[in-house]
Design a protein around this motif. Structure first.
Motif, PDB file in Angstrom:
ATOM      1  N   ALA A   1       0.835  -1.201   0.000  1.00 12.20           N
ATOM      2  CA  ALA A   1       0.000   0.000   0.000  1.00 12.20           C
ATOM      3  C   ALA A   1       0.868   1.249   0.000  1.00 12.20           C
ATOM      4  O   ALA A   1       0.603   2.211  -0.743  1.00 12.20           O
ATOM      5  N   ALA A   2       1.930   1.263   0.809  1.00 12.93           N
ATOM      6  CA  ALA A   2       2.814   2.423   0.844  1.00 12.93           C
ATOM      7  C   ALA A   2       3.473   2.636  -0.511  1.00 12.93           C
ATOM      8  O   ALA A   2       3.579   3.760  -1.014  1.00 12.93           O
ATOM      9  N   GLU A   3       3.878   1.519  -1.143  1.00  8.22           N
ATOM     10  CA  GLU A   3       4.537   1.641  -2.444  1.00  8.22           C
ATOM     11  C   GLU A   3       3.599   2.181  -3.500  1.00  8.22           C
ATOM     12  O   GLU A   3       3.981   2.998  -4.339  1.00  8.22           O
ATOM     13  N   SER A   4       2.341   1.745  -3.458  1.00 10.12           N
ATOM     14  CA  SER A   4       1.417   2.246  -4.479  1.00 10.12           C
ATOM     15  C   SER A   4       1.123   3.714  -4.251  1.00 10.12           C
ATOM     16  O   SER A   4       0.942   4.471  -5.210  1.00 10.12           O
ATOM     17  N   ALA A   5       1.110   4.155  -2.975  1.00  6.77           N
ATOM     18  CA  ALA A   5       0.881   5.573  -2.720  1.00  6.77           C
ATOM     19  C   ALA A   5       2.003   6.408  -3.318  1.00  6.77           C
ATOM     20  O   ALA A   5       1.767   7.401  -4.016  1.00  6.77           O
ATOM     21  N   ILE A   6       3.247   5.986  -3.074  1.00  4.85           N
ATOM     22  CA  ILE A   6       4.380   6.751  -3.609  1.00  4.85           C
ATOM     23  C   ILE A   6       4.390   6.691  -5.130  1.00  4.85           C
ATOM     24  O   ILE A   6       4.619   7.701  -5.816  1.00  4.85           O
ATOM     25  N   GLY A   7       4.104   5.514  -5.689  1.00  3.20           N
ATOM     26  CA  GLY A   7       4.095   5.377  -7.146  1.00  3.20           C
ATOM     27  C   GLY A   7       3.077   6.290  -7.796  1.00  3.20           C
ATOM     28  O   GLY A   7       3.347   6.940  -8.807  1.00  3.20           O
TER      29      GLY A   7
END
Lengths: 390, 103, 168
Positions: free
Chosen positions: B73-79
């Motif tokens: 989830a954190a990675e998709s937010a940054i992406g």
């Protein structure tokens, strides 16, 4: 539901029915009860709301259809069902159809874990409260899709604001529920209500009568009102602000479905508030032998209608909050308060003497409430400058 | 006959391949990120499948799965934040147009 | 139980396939949500209740909304992707790689003797167990995850922040 299954199992000697039929009946009966009782409450809540708002505004509510307007919801239903279903020409038809359906499904699913009486819960999930929050976050999508599919700038703006508001107010709501879960030791709604039973007249053990429970109750009710976009948080659907927000382009039955979904979500959240803070079905007389369950059901619905009446009352009396004030309130006041509430529950749990527990938690919460109110509501508005006036 | 471990592993393998195809083929950066999310989910499904089919009681795979979901989830937010920032500069989200670092 | 497995697998597979192949971006996200629901169903089927609820909460409640917001903020003028070169070189490469990966996985699984006969164990998880192990055995990863999520939050806000043009 399991109680119904056991009841039916006991009647097996009457006729030789197979087990699968019994389990099918035990599943279908609670579903039918939910589908008939709670939309019925929704229909009469709309009537009560219109009459109560009318009285607050010094006028009668609807009183033409039926004796005191009793048949008004039926008339409204017939009107909405027979209206023409207009879909904008360039709208995305599939998403336009799907949005009201996705608004109703999570709201109906929420009723599956409400314990309306002792042993009377459709499904006793051991992750009850987590299920409630998972389903209510899924209802955010319907808002967005309703705004997007209409190809209308106002709808999209209303949808964006609605999603921002709902997502911001979910966080303090969930954290307030975490405090209750910590005190009850279980995520199951039946367990939380059972933890609040006993006490003098089955009343004194309610979580709302404890300092952290009171603060949690206030936080959760504010969050629930913002989740269902009720005044004072009704920027998403305020008529004077943005026409009708994300359901501008909906007419007829789809509009009725949006209203159904929104009101059912408000009723379900009121039910969850009653379960978590007000003791669920506990009340004087619920421990009696044969009429105890009936009294419990009566207490649950009495508390539910009280909370709904308070929400309607607040709608009639308080003005709307501006959208930037709304976000500031959620992130700067409610969120820290809910985290400090969790600390208060921890303090309450680990202090041995009741008197010290009361004093320390009440002092902690009071001090932080005053500090946060001072910080969060400080307005730094500049002096107004006029460009053309001399 | 209940579902065997092999069937679940083949399912997660196929889902991973679908996500990989999406991430490699599409030109829209957002759909590439969606393909990555599909790959994440297939991998986490694999973890949970192995937890279910083992015969000793430990919660390690589930813990791993919880942390993996949070990291995804954190990675998709940054992406997605990066995609929004790139859109402001290039005015499009086509990955074929972002060739400033090429060559 | 078998029927549930096949229905949920069909749901997740169809959701994933449609998510990467549809033209309209919002329809892609909707089928991605169908995929997430299928995976959550699989978690419930595998007796990992907490994880299934967390999947719905995080993926459908947050990640899908995030992707929708990103689509809305980066809209092309027409709202859909431009003409895609079907059967171009890139498409065949991607499809070929995916088929190779799927084939490798299938062959590996089929050649393992235990995989065909392994039956489910008695693993049941309760939320209490998960909570206790999060705070006893896994407390360091939990704290690191908190720091990671805070960093991601701040980083995403900073990256996507619009530059404030000061007109004075």
């Amino acid at each position: 539901m399991e109680k119904l299954y056991q009841l039916l199992d006991g009647c097996k000697w009457l006729a030789n029915v197979p087990d699968s039929l019994l389990s099918a009946v035990a599943i279908v009966v609670p579903i039918l009860l939910i589908i008939t009782v709670f939309p019925g409450i929704f229909a009469y809540t709309t009537l009560i709301e219109r009459k109560a708002l009318g009285r607050v505004q010094n006028r009668y509510g609807p009183n033409r259809v039926g004796r005191w307007g009793i048949l008004q919801p039926i008339a409204d239903g017939v009107k909405l069902l027979t209206k023409e279903d207009i879909v904008p020409r360039k709208a995305d038809k599939f998403v336009h159809l799907l949005a009201p359906i996705l608004a109703v499904i999570p709201s109906l699913l929420l009723f599956a874990v409400l314990p309306v009486g002792p042993g009377l819960v459709p499904v006793d999930l051991h992750i009850g409260i987590l299920f409630v929050f998972a389903i209510s976050t899924a209802s955010v999508l319907a808002l967005f899709m309703g705004g997007w599919a209409s190809r209308n700038k106002f709808s999209l703006l209303g949808a964006m604001r609605a999603v921002a508001q709902v997502v911001s107010y979910e966080v303090p709501m969930v954290l307030a529920a975490v405090a209750v879960v910590m005190a009850a030791g279980t995520l199951s709604t039946v367990g939380i209500v059972a933890k609040q039973s006993g006490g003098f007249l089955s009343v004194t053990n309610w979580f709302v009568f404890q300092p952290w429970g009171f603060v949690g109750f206030v936080l959760f009710t504010i969050g629930a009102m913002a989740e269902s976009a009720r005044t004072p948080f009704d920027i998403p659907e305020a008529e004077s602000e943005i026409i009708a927000g994300y359901h501008t382009e909906y007419s007829g039955f789809k509009f009725a479905l949006f209203q159904l979904g929104e009101y059912l979500a408000a009723i379900a959240m009121a039910g969850i508030t009653v379960t978590m803070f007000l003791g669920g079905y506990n009340g004087p007389g619920v421990g009696l032998k044969y009429i105890g369950p009936l009294i419990g059901v009566g207490w649950f619905f009495a508390k539910l209608m009280t909370i709904i009446l308070v929400i309607i009352w607040i709608r009639g009396t308080w003005p709307r909050i501006r959208v930037d004030q709304l976000m500031a309130f959620a992130w700067k006041v409610l969120l820290p308060m809910s985290i400090l509430n969790i600390v208060a529950v921890g303090l309450w749990h680990y202090m041995e003497s009741k008197l010290w527990a009361w004093l320390v938690t009440a002092a902690w919460l009071l001090i932080w409430a005053i500090v946060l109110t001072k910080i969060g509501t400080a307005q730094n508005v500049e002096r107004r400058t006029y460009r053309y006036a001399t | 006959m209940s579902i065997t471990l092999g069937q679940y592993l083949i399912l997660s393998g196929i889902l991973f391949a679908v996500g990989l195809c999406g991430a490699l083929t599409r030109r829209n950066a957002i759909i590439v990120l969606m393909g990555i999310e599909i790959m994440f989910n297939a991998g986490i499904l694999n973890l949970v499948v192995f937890w279910h089919y083992q015969h000793f009681a430990t919660l390690t795979p589930q813990m791993f799965a919880i942390f993996a979901i949070a990291v995804a989830a954190a990675e998709s937010a940054i992406g997605l934040a990066l995609v929004i920032a790139i859109y402001r500069h290039y005015k499009s989200v086509d990955v074929d147009e972002m060739r400033a670092l090429k060559g | 139980m078998n029927a549930a497995f096949w229905i949920l697998s069909a749901m997740s597979l169809i959701g994933a396939l449609l998510a990467i192949s549809l033209r309209n971006l919002v329809h892609c996200v909707l089928s991605l949500i169908l995929f997430f629901l299928g995976i959550a169903g699989h978690y419930f089927l595998l007796r990992a209740d907490f994880l299934g609820a967390v999947q719905i909460l995080i993926y459908i409640g947050a990640v899908a909304v995030l992707i929708l917001f990103a689509i809305m903020l980066t809209r092309n003028v027409t709202g859909t992707e431009g003409p895609r070169e079907l059967f171009g070189l890139g498409w065949w490469t991607g499809l070929g790689t995916a088929l190779i990966v799927a084939a490798v996985v299938w062959v590996t699984v089929d050649s393992a003797p235990q995989a065909a006969t392994r039956s489910p164990g008695q693993a049941v998880s309760s939320v209490e167990q998960i909570g206790k192990s999060l705070l006893n055995q896994w407390v360091v990863p939990l704290e690191v995850l908190g720091v990671l999520l805070t960093a991601a939050l701040i980083g995403a806000v900073v990256i996507a922040l619009e530059e404030v043009v000061r007109r004075r």
